[in-house]
Design a protein around this motif. Structure first.
Motif, PDB file in Angstrom:
ATOM      1  N   ALA A 156      52.168  42.172  34.274  1.00 28.52           N
ATOM      2  CA  ALA A 156      51.664  43.532  34.136  1.00 28.52           C
ATOM      3  C   ALA A 156      52.748  44.490  34.601  1.00 28.52           C
ATOM      4  N   THR A 157      52.936  45.559  33.840  1.00 25.87           N
ATOM      5  CA  THR A 157      53.940  46.566  34.200  1.00 25.87           C
ATOM      6  C   THR A 157      53.277  47.934  34.237  1.00 25.87           C
ATOM      7  N   CYS A 158      53.515  48.658  35.322  1.00 33.07           N
ATOM      8  CA  CYS A 158      52.921  49.980  35.462  1.00 33.07           C
ATOM      9  C   CYS A 158      53.643  50.976  34.555  1.00 33.07           C
ATOM     10  N   GLU A 159      52.865  51.720  33.780  1.00 29.53           N
ATOM     11  CA  GLU A 159      53.467  52.703  32.873  1.00 29.53           C
ATOM     12  C   GLU A 159      54.010  53.913  33.634  1.00 29.53           C
ATOM     13  N   ARG A 160      53.557  54.094  34.871  1.00 27.30           N
ATOM     14  CA  ARG A 160      53.994  55.261  35.627  1.00 27.30           C
ATOM     15  C   ARG A 160      55.182  54.953  36.532  1.00 27.30           C
ATOM     16  N   CYS A 161      55.031  53.929  37.412  1.00 24.71           N
ATOM     17  CA  CYS A 161      56.127  53.653  38.367  1.00 24.71           C
ATOM     18  C   CYS A 161      56.945  52.422  37.979  1.00 24.71           C
ATOM     19  N   HIS A 162      56.555  51.759  36.909  1.00 24.31           N
ATOM     20  CA  HIS A 162      57.263  50.603  36.372  1.00 24.31           C
ATOM     21  C   HIS A 162      57.273  49.394  37.304  1.00 24.31           C
ATOM     22  N   ALA A 163      56.356  49.372  38.266  1.00 23.17           N
ATOM     23  CA  ALA A 163      56.236  48.178  39.105  1.00 23.17           C
ATOM     24  C   ALA A 163      55.756  47.022  38.239  1.00 23.17           C
ATOM     25  N   ALA A 164      56.282  45.837  38.495  1.00 18.84           N
ATOM     26  CA  ALA A 164      55.862  44.661  37.743  1.00 18.84           C
ATOM     27  C   ALA A 164      55.028  43.764  38.646  1.00 18.84           C
ATOM     28  N   GLU A 165      54.034  43.146  38.052  1.00 13.32           N
ATOM     29  CA  GLU A 165      53.141  42.285  38.823  1.00 13.32           C
ATOM     30  C   GLU A 165      52.874  41.033  38.011  1.00 13.32           C
ATOM     31  N   LYS A 166      53.025  39.881  38.650  1.00 12.78           N
ATOM     32  CA  LYS A 166      52.722  38.634  37.975  1.00 12.78           C
ATOM     33  C   LYS A 166      51.278  38.266  38.287  1.00 12.78           C
ATOM     34  N   ILE A 167      50.522  37.997  37.246  1.00 14.44           N
ATOM     35  CA  ILE A 167      49.124  37.645  37.413  1.00 14.44           C
ATOM     36  C   ILE A 167      48.919  36.284  36.761  1.00 14.44           C
ATOM     37  N   ALA A 168      48.600  35.292  37.565  1.00 15.02           N
ATOM     38  CA  ALA A 168      48.511  33.941  37.011  1.00 15.02           C
ATOM     39  C   ALA A 168      47.353  33.180  37.626  1.00 15.02           C
ATOM     40  N   GLY A 169      46.871  32.202  36.881  1.00 10.54           N
ATOM     41  CA  GLY A 169      45.846  31.311  37.405  1.00 10.54           C
ATOM     42  C   GLY A 169      46.443  30.367  38.434  1.00 10.54           C
ATOM     43  N   ARG A 170      45.563  29.607  39.046  1.00 14.04           N
ATOM     44  CA  ARG A 170      46.018  28.592  40.006  1.00 14.04           C
ATOM     45  C   ARG A 170      45.484  27.265  39.527  1.00 14.04           C
ATOM     46  N   GLU A 171      46.372  26.440  39.030  1.00 13.45           N
ATOM     47  CA  GLU A 171      45.927  25.190  38.434  1.00 13.45           C
ATOM     48  C   GLU A 171      45.327  24.267  39.487  1.00 13.45           C
ATOM     49  N   GLN A 172      44.152  23.794  39.179  1.00 11.76           N
ATOM     50  CA  GLN A 172      43.461  22.859  40.058  1.00 11.76           C
ATOM     51  C   GLN A 172      42.544  22.019  39.194  1.00 11.76           C
ATOM     52  N   ALA A 173      42.864  20.748  39.051  1.00 11.49           N
ATOM     53  CA  ALA A 173      42.143  19.933  38.078  1.00 11.49           C
ATOM     54  C   ALA A 173      41.027  19.108  38.695  1.00 11.49           C
ATOM     55  N   SER A 174      41.028  18.945  39.998  1.00  7.64           N
ATOM     56  CA  SER A 174      40.003  18.093  40.564  1.00  7.64           C
ATOM     57  C   SER A 174      39.219  18.815  41.654  1.00  7.64           C
ATOM     58  N   PRO A 175      37.939  18.547  41.790  1.00  9.20           N
ATOM     59  CA  PRO A 175      37.206  17.617  40.918  1.00  9.20           C
ATOM     60  C   PRO A 175      36.982  18.233  39.547  1.00  9.20           C
ATOM     61  N   PRO A 176      36.959  17.404  38.496  1.00 10.35           N
ATOM     62  CA  PRO A 176      36.728  17.965  37.159  1.00 10.35           C
ATOM     63  C   PRO A 176      35.286  18.435  37.000  1.00 10.35           C
TER      64      PRO A 176
END
Ligand SMILES: [Zn+2]
Ligand SMILES: [Zn+2]
Length: 134
Positions: free
Chosen positions: A50-70
């Motif tokens: 994500a990038t801010c249109e005003r201050c141009h700060a960038a932010e990484k937004i991601a899931g956290r992989e966790q498979a167990s327990p299924p």
């Protein structure tokens, strides 16, 4: 999801996933954020930048992989039933809205893949079972 920070990160992930309006987290900015899906091909969790249109700060937004327990069969069935009612099912582990993908149906049965893009849990199933047909 235990700390307030993790809760907030998850909330922003869900907003990005659902293409909702995301606001810059920098104090005093409040700019709208442009979201780019940077999920690598075949990855099970989503990654956005994500990038801010005003201050141009960038932010990484991601899931956290966790498979167990299924997911167990009961939760898979529950999610499919909610989907069938045209409501949004959520992953029982992290409350992320899950994604349904229709797969090619060789035997004229509906076949779905269920995915949680936050934890990467996934399942495939035939739906609906014969007794649920209208
Ligand atoms: Zn900003
Ligand atoms: Zn999940």
């Amino acid at each position: 999801m235990k700390t307030e920070e993790e809760r907030e990160a998850h909330r922003r992930f869900v907003q990005a996933l659902q293409h909702e309006h995301l606001i810059c987290a920098k104090p005093g900015c409040g700019g709208a954020m442009e979201i780019a899906d940077q999920t690598p091909h075949a990855a099970r969790i989503k990654t956005y930048e994500a990038t801010c249109e005003r201050c141009h700060a960038a932010e990484k937004i991601a899931g956290r992989e966790q498979a167990s327990p299924p997911w167990d069969l009961a939760s898979i069935t529950m999610m499919a039933e909610v989907h069938l009612l045209h409501e949004q099912p959520a992953c029982p582990y992290d409350e992320t809205p899950i994604t349904f993908i229709s797969l090619p149906n060789p035997r004229r049965k509906a076949r779905y893949r269920l995915l949680c893009y936050y934890c990467g849990r996934h399942a495939e199933m035939n739906w609906p079972p014969p007794e649920a047909k209208r």
